[in-house]
Design a protein around this motif. Sequence first.
Motif, PDB file in Angstrom:
ATOM      1  N   MET A   1       0.840  -1.055   0.177  1.00 46.50           N
ATOM      2  CA  MET A   1       0.005   0.230  -0.062  1.00 46.50           C
ATOM      3  C   MET A   1       0.829   1.242   0.089  1.00 46.50           C
ATOM      4  SD  MET A   1      -3.380   0.676  -0.356  1.00 46.50           S
ATOM      5  CE  MET A   1      -4.271   1.503   0.074  1.00 46.50           C
ATOM      6  N   GLY A   2       2.104   1.128   0.462  1.00 48.52           N
ATOM      7  CA  GLY A   2       3.114   2.301   0.649  1.00 48.52           C
ATOM      8  C   GLY A   2       3.468   2.816  -0.624  1.00 48.52           C
ATOM      9  N   GLN A   3       3.624   1.788  -1.755  1.00 47.08           N
ATOM     10  CA  GLN A   3       4.008   2.158  -3.166  1.00 47.08           C
ATOM     11  C   GLN A   3       2.597   2.847  -3.757  1.00 47.08           C
ATOM     12  OE1 GLN A   3       4.773  -1.507  -5.509  1.00 47.08           O
ATOM     13  NE2 GLN A   3       6.148  -0.114  -7.039  1.00 47.08           N
ATOM     14  N   LEU A   4       1.460   2.640  -3.599  1.00 47.83           N
ATOM     15  CA  LEU A   4       0.427   3.239  -4.172  1.00 47.83           C
ATOM     16  C   LEU A   4       0.307   4.752  -3.623  1.00 47.83           C
ATOM     17  CD1 LEU A   4      -2.385   0.560  -3.957  1.00 47.83           C
ATOM     18  CD2 LEU A   4      -0.971   1.311  -5.868  1.00 47.83           C
ATOM     19  N   ASP A   5       0.789   4.664  -2.036  1.00 44.84           N
ATOM     20  CA  ASP A   5       0.403   6.216  -1.648  1.00 44.84           C
ATOM     21  C   ASP A   5       1.596   7.186  -2.416  1.00 44.84           C
ATOM     22  OD1 ASP A   5      -1.370   5.716   0.054  1.00 44.84           O
ATOM     23  OD2 ASP A   5       0.006   5.154   1.717  1.00 44.84           O
ATOM     24  N   GLU A   6       3.016   6.228  -2.599  1.00 46.72           N
ATOM     25  CA  GLU A   6       4.063   7.244  -3.279  1.00 46.72           C
ATOM     26  C   GLU A   6       3.368   7.710  -4.676  1.00 46.72           C
ATOM     27  OE1 GLU A   6       7.864   5.550  -3.324  1.00 46.72           O
ATOM     28  OE2 GLU A   6       7.649   4.420  -1.293  1.00 46.72           O
ATOM     29  N   LYS A  10       2.986  11.621  -5.803  1.00 48.73           N
ATOM     30  CA  LYS A  10       4.039  11.890  -6.645  1.00 48.73           C
ATOM     31  C   LYS A  10       3.246  12.532  -7.846  1.00 48.73           C
ATOM     32  CE  LYS A  10       8.032  10.495  -9.652  1.00 48.73           C
ATOM     33  NZ  LYS A  10       8.939   9.548  -9.705  1.00 48.73           N
ATOM     34  N   TYR A  11       2.150  11.786  -8.290  1.00 47.73           N
ATOM     35  CA  TYR A  11       1.579  12.019  -9.650  1.00 47.73           C
ATOM     36  C   TYR A  11       0.165  12.963  -9.398  1.00 47.73           C
ATOM     37  CZ  TYR A  11       4.923   9.102 -11.537  1.00 47.73           C
ATOM     38  OH  TYR A  11       6.172   8.600 -11.963  1.00 47.73           O
ATOM     39  N   SER A  12      -0.632  12.788  -8.019  1.00 48.14           N
ATOM     40  CA  SER A  12      -2.097  13.509  -8.234  1.00 48.14           C
ATOM     41  C   SER A  12      -2.139  14.774  -8.744  1.00 48.14           C
ATOM     42  CB  SER A  12      -2.302  13.145  -6.615  1.00 48.14           C
ATOM     43  OG  SER A  12      -1.774  14.022  -5.976  1.00 48.14           O
ATOM     44  N   GLU A  13      -1.167  15.710  -8.267  1.00 52.08           N
ATOM     45  CA  GLU A  13      -1.146  17.062  -8.884  1.00 52.08           C
ATOM     46  C   GLU A  13      -0.847  17.189 -10.280  1.00 52.08           C
ATOM     47  OE1 GLU A  13       0.943  21.356  -8.000  1.00 52.08           O
ATOM     48  OE2 GLU A  13       1.664  19.648  -6.584  1.00 52.08           O
ATOM     49  N   ARG A  14      -0.279  16.288 -10.841  1.00 55.16           N
ATOM     50  CA  ARG A  14      -0.010  16.523 -12.576  1.00 55.16           C
ATOM     51  C   ARG A  14      -1.540  16.000 -12.992  1.00 55.16           C
ATOM     52  NH1 ARG A  14       5.076  13.654 -14.693  1.00 55.16           N
ATOM     53  NH2 ARG A  14       5.822  15.209 -13.302  1.00 55.16           N
ATOM     54  N   VAL A  15      -2.117  15.187 -12.461  1.00 55.34           N
ATOM     55  CA  VAL A  15      -3.455  14.489 -13.067  1.00 55.34           C
ATOM     56  C   VAL A  15      -4.373  15.631 -12.903  1.00 55.34           C
ATOM     57  CG1 VAL A  15      -5.035  12.611 -12.590  1.00 55.34           C
ATOM     58  CG2 VAL A  15      -2.783  11.913 -12.810  1.00 55.34           C
ATOM     59  N   ALA A  40      -6.986   3.409 -11.647  1.00 55.44           N
ATOM     60  CA  ALA A  40      -5.460   2.920 -11.542  1.00 55.44           C
ATOM     61  C   ALA A  40      -5.135   1.831 -10.781  1.00 55.44           C
ATOM     62  CB  ALA A  40      -4.661   3.992 -11.492  1.00 55.44           C
ATOM     63  N   ILE A  41      -5.811   2.020  -9.408  1.00 57.09           N
ATOM     64  CA  ILE A  41      -5.323   0.992  -8.711  1.00 57.09           C
ATOM     65  C   ILE A  41      -6.107  -0.595  -8.958  1.00 57.09           C
ATOM     66  CG2 ILE A  41      -6.144   0.010  -6.184  1.00 57.09           C
ATOM     67  CD1 ILE A  41      -5.749   2.901  -5.334  1.00 57.09           C
ATOM     68  N   GLN A  42      -7.232  -0.242  -9.548  1.00 62.30           N
ATOM     69  CA  GLN A  42      -7.987  -1.569 -10.038  1.00 62.30           C
ATOM     70  C   GLN A  42      -7.051  -2.243 -11.202  1.00 62.30           C
ATOM     71  OE1 GLN A  42     -11.969  -0.003 -10.993  1.00 62.30           O
ATOM     72  NE2 GLN A  42     -12.769  -1.172  -9.273  1.00 62.30           N
ATOM     73  N   SER A  43      -6.510  -1.444 -12.243  1.00 60.04           N
ATOM     74  CA  SER A  43      -5.856  -2.111 -13.396  1.00 60.04           C
ATOM     75  C   SER A  43      -4.365  -1.907 -13.220  1.00 60.04           C
ATOM     76  CB  SER A  43      -6.302  -1.228 -14.489  1.00 60.04           C
ATOM     77  OG  SER A  43      -6.225   0.238 -14.599  1.00 60.04           O
ATOM     78  N   ILE A  44      -4.021  -1.840 -11.972  1.00 56.42           N
ATOM     79  CA  ILE A  44      -2.308  -1.653 -11.975  1.00 56.42           C
ATOM     80  C   ILE A  44      -1.666  -2.732 -12.390  1.00 56.42           C
ATOM     81  CG2 ILE A  44      -2.047  -2.503  -9.376  1.00 56.42           C
ATOM     82  CD1 ILE A  44      -0.330   0.662 -10.786  1.00 56.42           C
ATOM     83  N   HIS A  45      -2.170  -4.111 -12.462  1.00 45.99           N
ATOM     84  CA  HIS A  45      -1.648  -5.254 -13.268  1.00 45.99           C
ATOM     85  C   HIS A  45      -1.193  -4.864 -14.380  1.00 45.99           C
ATOM     86  CE1 HIS A  45      -5.942  -5.838 -13.491  1.00 45.99           C
ATOM     87  NE2 HIS A  45      -5.548  -6.584 -14.285  1.00 45.99           N
ATOM     88  N   ARG A  46      -1.944  -4.212 -15.154  1.00 41.83           N
ATOM     89  CA  ARG A  46      -1.709  -3.922 -16.550  1.00 41.83           C
ATOM     90  C   ARG A  46      -0.791  -2.988 -16.995  1.00 41.83           C
ATOM     91  NH1 ARG A  46      -7.870  -2.553 -18.115  1.00 41.83           N
ATOM     92  NH2 ARG A  46      -8.865  -4.109 -16.659  1.00 41.83           N
ATOM     93  N   SER A  51       5.487   3.078 -20.879  1.00 42.85           N
ATOM     94  CA  SER A  51       5.417   4.414 -20.744  1.00 42.85           C
ATOM     95  C   SER A  51       5.329   5.086 -19.393  1.00 42.85           C
ATOM     96  CB  SER A  51       4.023   4.861 -21.175  1.00 42.85           C
ATOM     97  OG  SER A  51       2.985   4.146 -20.507  1.00 42.85           O
ATOM     98  N   LYS A  52       5.550   6.297 -19.365  1.00 44.12           N
ATOM     99  CA  LYS A  52       5.746   6.938 -18.139  1.00 44.12           C
ATOM    100  C   LYS A  52       4.652   6.478 -17.079  1.00 44.12           C
ATOM    101  CE  LYS A  52       8.803  10.656 -19.133  1.00 44.12           C
ATOM    102  NZ  LYS A  52       9.144  11.894 -19.173  1.00 44.12           N
ATOM    103  N   MET A  53       4.817   6.517 -15.911  1.00 37.34           N
ATOM    104  CA  MET A  53       3.420   6.268 -15.051  1.00 37.34           C
ATOM    105  C   MET A  53       2.517   7.494 -15.451  1.00 37.34           C
ATOM    106  SD  MET A  53       1.755   4.686 -12.785  1.00 37.34           S
ATOM    107  CE  MET A  53       2.826   3.603 -11.983  1.00 37.34           C
ATOM    108  N   SER A  54       3.187   8.851 -15.359  1.00 38.92           N
ATOM    109  CA  SER A  54       2.550   9.978 -15.480  1.00 38.92           C
ATOM    110  C   SER A  54       1.591   9.975 -16.781  1.00 38.92           C
ATOM    111  CB  SER A  54       3.189  11.284 -15.502  1.00 38.92           C
ATOM    112  OG  SER A  54       4.119  11.413 -16.520  1.00 38.92           O
ATOM    113  N   VAL A  55       2.069   9.451 -17.754  1.00 36.99           N
ATOM    114  CA  VAL A  55       1.307   9.308 -19.043  1.00 36.99           C
ATOM    115  C   VAL A  55       0.257   8.144 -18.987  1.00 36.99           C
ATOM    116  CG1 VAL A  55       1.663   8.589 -21.508  1.00 36.99           C
ATOM    117  CG2 VAL A  55       3.408   9.991 -20.497  1.00 36.99           C
ATOM    118  N   TRP A  56       0.558   7.233 -18.339  1.00 39.07           N
ATOM    119  CA  TRP A  56      -0.482   6.105 -18.209  1.00 39.07           C
ATOM    120  C   TRP A  56      -1.750   6.512 -17.318  1.00 39.07           C
ATOM    121  CZ3 TRP A  56      -1.744   3.132 -13.674  1.00 39.07           C
ATOM    122  CH2 TRP A  56      -2.603   1.868 -14.127  1.00 39.07           C
TER     123      TRP A  56
END
Length: 156
Positions: A1-6, A10-15, A40-46, A51-56
Amino acid sequence: MGQLDEIYQKYSERVFKYLMTLCRNSDLAEELTQETFYKAIQSIHRYNGSSKMSVWLCQIAKHTYYQYVDKQKKQPKMQEDPLVHSSEQLLITQENKVELYRQIHDLKEPYKEILLLRLLGGLSFQEIGDVLGKNENWARVNFYRAKLKLKESYLI
């Protein structure tokens, strides 16, 4: 869960900023940002890292926004008639309609028939011309003249 928080930190403001450029509504952008990260959490396995995480995440945000827009288009708009707020105003509106139809009834032909076909029947000027054996321009001109006669009778 810590990785999801990170990822969120990191990306919430950009989104959010990306969604603001799409919808120009901060409340909606915030709601869609939350929805984006939920998806994103539901489909993180995909996510395969191609591509960059921010693009995804912005791709998910874009699709979330388009789904929201489609949903809004499909929902019927419930608009309240600004003239009808009370039973008293409803009565006044009804009396005005009765008076209008009384004045239309007092008009001479073809004005009366043209107004009724246009207002009650919802016919186009071409259809009115066809019904009365005339052309579209004739129907337009006489509809205009009928409206002038109604204004005259209202002022008297």
